[in-house]
Design an enzyme around this catalytic site. Structure first.
Site, PDB file in Angstrom:
ATOM      1  N   ARG A  12      70.434  -1.302 136.215  1.00 27.88           N
ATOM      2  CA  ARG A  12      71.163  -0.783 137.364  1.00 27.88           C
ATOM      3  C   ARG A  12      71.950   0.484 137.023  1.00 27.88           C
ATOM      4  NH1 ARG A  12      76.317  -3.726 140.423  1.00 27.88           N
ATOM      5  NH2 ARG A  12      76.840  -1.959 141.763  1.00 27.88           N
ATOM      6  N   SER A  13      72.487   0.577 135.829  1.00 29.51           N
ATOM      7  CA  SER A  13      73.497   1.569 135.467  1.00 29.51           C
ATOM      8  C   SER A  13      72.918   2.911 135.030  1.00 29.51           C
ATOM      9  CB  SER A  13      74.364   1.008 134.339  1.00 29.51           C
ATOM     10  OG  SER A  13      75.128   2.024 133.740  1.00 29.51           O
TER      11      SER A  13
END
Length: 232
Positions: A12-13
């Site tokens: 996600r990051s």
């Protein structure tokens, strides 16, 4: 406590994505030495399973101000690295979809390739990696079973394996990503990668071969004390 050095990454990051790129480009030996452990925010089912094990996930949603800062910061960092960036839109994300899919790819010996493909799909193409159809496309491109990978979040055994990972996250005190762990030393954020690499090389190399100059993050330090290229 495990003696194996660990790299906690999140698909996600954006900071985890850039740390991954820097790790492979600048420290391939470190990339080979660490255990790659996925970090993901649990959905309702995983949260309940984690609670039943007596733990609470160490993560809180970011503020609106921090969100806007990250948009600006990531734009600067990717431009400096010459990386293409297309911001994805997450609609009702279930992060188990891509991260438990990683467990299937890892079993097939293609964990690293899967991470690379999913990062590219999310951050360069801007696609929704929580969409099982998108993950099925990634699996197909790697020669993996698209059904097994894209439906990993529905597999009870993989859910339980995911909860074991969440328990490790709690035990290691991981509050954001990227996060690097070696024994009692912690390093949070992509800006700590150089220090982690120096630390790890000094520990794994013959005595005196490399200087140890890293500054580790203590277990009691709050994530609010510095940004350090860390993100949840």
């Amino acid at each position: 406590m495990s003696k194996n050095p660990r790299f906690y990454f999140s698909l996600r990051s954006p900071y985890s994505w850039m740390a991954y790129r820097d790790l492979l480009d600048r420290y391939p030996d470190v990339a080979e030495a660490v255990e790659w452990v996925p970090f993901f925010e649990p959905d309702e089912l995983s949260t309940r399973m984690l609670t039943e094990r007596g733990e609470e996930f160490p993560y809180s949603a970011m503020s609106r101000a921090k969100h806007f800062y990250i948009l600006q910061d990531v734009g600067r960092l990717t431009k400096a690295r010459g990386l293409p960036l297309t911001w994805p839109v997450d609609r009702d994300p279930v992060w188990e979809v891509p991260h438990l899919g990683y467990l299937v790819a890892r079993r097939a010996g293609l964990g690293r390739e899967y991470v690379d493909a999913v990062y590219r799909t999310r951050w360069e193409l801007g696609r929704d990696i929580c969409d099982p159809e998108v993950i099925a496309d990634v699996a197909t491109s790697l020669g993996l079973d698209p059904v097994a990978v894209s439906t990993a979040a529905s597999d009870r055994a993989l859910r339980e394996e995911g909860v074991e990972i969440l328990l490790r996250i709690c035990k290691d005190g991981v509050f954001g990503v990227p996060f690097f762990v070696h024994r009692f030393s912690r390093f949070w954020g992509m800006d700590r990668l150089d220090e982690f690499a120096t630390h790890l090389r000094s520990k794994l190399a013959p005595a005196g071969a490399l200087p140890a100059s890293a500054t580790s993050v203590g277990l009691g330090r709050s994530s609010e004390e510095s940004h350090a290229g860390g993100c949840g």
